[in-house]
Design an enzyme around this catalytic site. Sequence first.
Site, PDB file in Angstrom:
ATOM      1  CG  HIS A 125      48.368  31.228  32.677  1.00  0.00           C
ATOM      2  ND1 HIS A 125      48.826  32.165  33.576  1.00  0.00           N
ATOM      3  CD2 HIS A 125      49.142  31.372  31.567  1.00  0.00           C
ATOM      4  CE1 HIS A 125      49.817  32.854  33.040  1.00  0.00           C
ATOM      5  NE2 HIS A 125      50.038  32.390  31.834  1.00  0.00           N
ATOM      6  CE  LYS A 162      39.582  37.880  42.763  1.00  0.00           C
ATOM      7  NZ  LYS A 162      40.975  37.524  42.615  1.00  0.00           N
ATOM      8  NE  ARG A 163      38.932  34.682  34.006  1.00  0.00           N
ATOM      9  CZ  ARG A 163      38.716  33.395  34.264  1.00  0.00           C
ATOM     10  NH1 ARG A 163      37.579  32.839  33.906  1.00  0.00           N
ATOM     11  NH2 ARG A 163      39.627  32.662  34.863  1.00  0.00           N
ATOM     12  CE  LYS A 167      39.016  34.296  38.199  1.00  0.00           C
ATOM     13  NZ  LYS A 167      40.399  34.317  38.699  1.00  0.00           N
ATOM     14  CB  THR A 186      48.368  39.328  38.832  1.00  0.00           C
ATOM     15  OG1 THR A 186      47.223  39.550  38.005  1.00  0.00           O
ATOM     16  CG2 THR A 186      49.244  38.256  38.203  1.00  0.00           C
ATOM     17  CE  LYS A 227      47.748  43.620  38.652  1.00  0.00           C
ATOM     18  NZ  LYS A 227      46.698  43.223  37.708  1.00  0.00           N
TER      19      LYS A 227
END
Length: 816
Positions: free
Chosen positions: A356, A544-545, A550, A652, A656
């Site tokens: 991952h 998100k985390r 990110k 993911t 969504k």
Amino acid sequence: MDFDKEKFKASIRNRLKRHYGKNLEEANQHDLYDAVSTTVMDHIQTNWMATRKKYEDDKSRQVYYLSAEFLMGRALGNNLINFGIMNKVREALDELEYDYNLLEEEEPDAGLGNGGLGRLAACFLDSLATLEYPGHGYGIRYQYGMFEQRIENGYQVEHPDNWLKHRDPWEVKRSDRAVKVLFGGTPITEKGPKGNVVFKLINAEEILATPYDIPIVGFDTRTVNRLRLWEATSENGFDLQLFNDMHYIRAVERQNNAENISRVLYPNDSGPSGKALRLKQQYFFTSASLQDLVRKFKRDHGSDFSRFPTYNVIQLNDTHPVVAIPEMMRLLMDENGLGWDDAWDIVSRTFAYTNHTILAEALEKWPIDIFQGLLPRVYQIVEEINRRSLSVIREKFPGDWKRQNRMGILGDGMIRMASLAIVGCFSVNGVAALHTQILKESALSDWYELFPSKFNNKTNGVTQRRWLMLSNPRLSAFITARIGSGWEKDLSRLKALEAFADDEASLDEFMDIKRNNKVDLAKYLKDSQNIFIDPDSIFDVQVKRLHEYKRQLLNILHVMYLYNRLIADPSAVMVPQTFIFGAKAASGYRRAKSIIKLITSVADRINNDHRVKGRLRVVFVENYRVSLAEHLFPASDISEQISTAGKEASGTGNMKFMMNGALTIGTLDGANIEIVEEAGADNAFIFGLTADEIRKIESEHSYNPQEYLAANPELALVVNQLIDGTYSSMSDNLFRELYDSLVYGVDGQRPDVYYVLADFEAYALAHQNMADAYSDRKKWARMALLNVARSGKFSSDRTIEDYAREIWKINKVVVD
């Protein structure tokens, strides 16, 4: 299923009387939630037992998904949707004069996961059951989850997530299936009955692993699979003699140490004790799960373990459960008398591994001294696996000492868990096309050259049952009214919505649905967090985390840039925008926590400046979780997917958002690439350096962030505002480390590791293009509807079909 409304209501009354000694008038909301859930659980149990009996009779191969996280979300609504009784239960509760929506809010989110890794696992379980595949999950029953995030004075503060404060009506404790897991001790050898050497572990610490089973209900099927979660305790954890001697803390020390294993998800591992606890967690649940499977195999098939892979396949979700490979060797050899070659043949045909991450620091490595101290016998097995693996590597690459050192499972005082996974598994898959390509070409290129047939791609997906049917009932009804049912189990059917992309009535209704969802979100945030947002503004969302790659930092720097522009030119025309952030930072991740403080500081300044009122707003929603996401995704206009290209494995959340009609602003990273391929480049806003361009820059060592600051005065101003007192007093200098990380580099790294400054100008332009597109209501509606219509590829049903066909080789088992 047959549903008798009167019996359902009578059951609720009976349970309130029996469990709480109350009638309907006396019961509070939580009493009623528990009574309704327990009543629904009775209906589920019938199918659950039938599924278990069918699997026992059929004796088909089953898949077991081992994961440190299962971010399940609330169970009541999902189970009612999948069981097909949501509307009937709502009617029954209406007749009892109770509001189902208030009832649903009584259920806490199960504290079993944090980010995409755990949510993917939950979606996979849903799809396995819906598609009628025999597949189950194994994990840990964390007492307090990760943490409940609260924002206090702008800072993240971690509080215990006491999700088990009340009993969980969806779990069944199975004390009769408890097993013992051993830590520490001394390995010794003895002669076996056949003169062979037998290994035993003496003076080890014994931990009792007790399973709790949660039903996984398939949609429109009788299949109910199982998620089995292990709780850690000590059988002899209470020392009465010490207690009677008034040594109260010492009397329960052993019990407390045991319970710590299943107390918290991802404990802070910045020190040796934290690392040891994390390793204990991983070994605890993998050993317990394997003991469970071995026991079941022996009961059903006897002791011919050569047939174990015929009936079992074990998927390792990232490196957390990889210690299962040497543990399975131990169970087969030490507990069941197999030789090394036979045991290794079984192991290498049983395990498959999902990678991952591309980040080197996330490819787990354990210090040998910690590993050997906690798991001395397992470490001996790892040493032998490494010895045999290096023998193969030396034969394949003779004289290539650097490669051999890189590929050793043991090296630099560490155990490299990804290397152990690749050696011991028959399949190694990435989770998006770009991710898998990077694994093959760089991150794991040595291993790909050695074992090319093991590597494959399985692009992630999400379940439309939770993320459309449950979360967005308005859009679900819109879809069904136009293309009929069937998309609930075959999301590719959404393609038929393309026929309505130029139908003005459909586009108007589609936009009305979006605005109603935005109104709902505004009310929810006002009621739950005292946050005020304008439904007539663009909802630009990044949830998100929190991690530097990110690039929440890029997002908030751009917000600061917009604010500066509005202050410099008060007459500037700007589409009203609300920037919504939600993220948890790991408790020991200092810079991530600083980014949260920066976001809240910028929000505090902007939201209290009357000069930009009605044009720009920033909010940080605290304690981001599944139930909050179910409100956010349907209401979002913009999906921020802005990670540094080549760093995000898949994502993911991007799927969504797309499924719910939000347009992507993003880099060509992870599954964004495939999303743009499906949606069309004209229906997204793509910007920034590509993974290939970044690889070239890094190979040439040519990146100089000062060039971007010199070329863009507005960017230079924004970056300087991190330290000039605009958002933090000069004496506090709260954001100096963030500034230094961009301009000079910190912790021995070069400046701007994640290319925030390099991508800033392109990001700002993409935002401007987005705002221009939003101003044309019909154009925007068409783009958003086409995103929904073309999201079919990103169902976890498609992903699971790929796994089942190409990796697991399992067949469907229909429960009559």
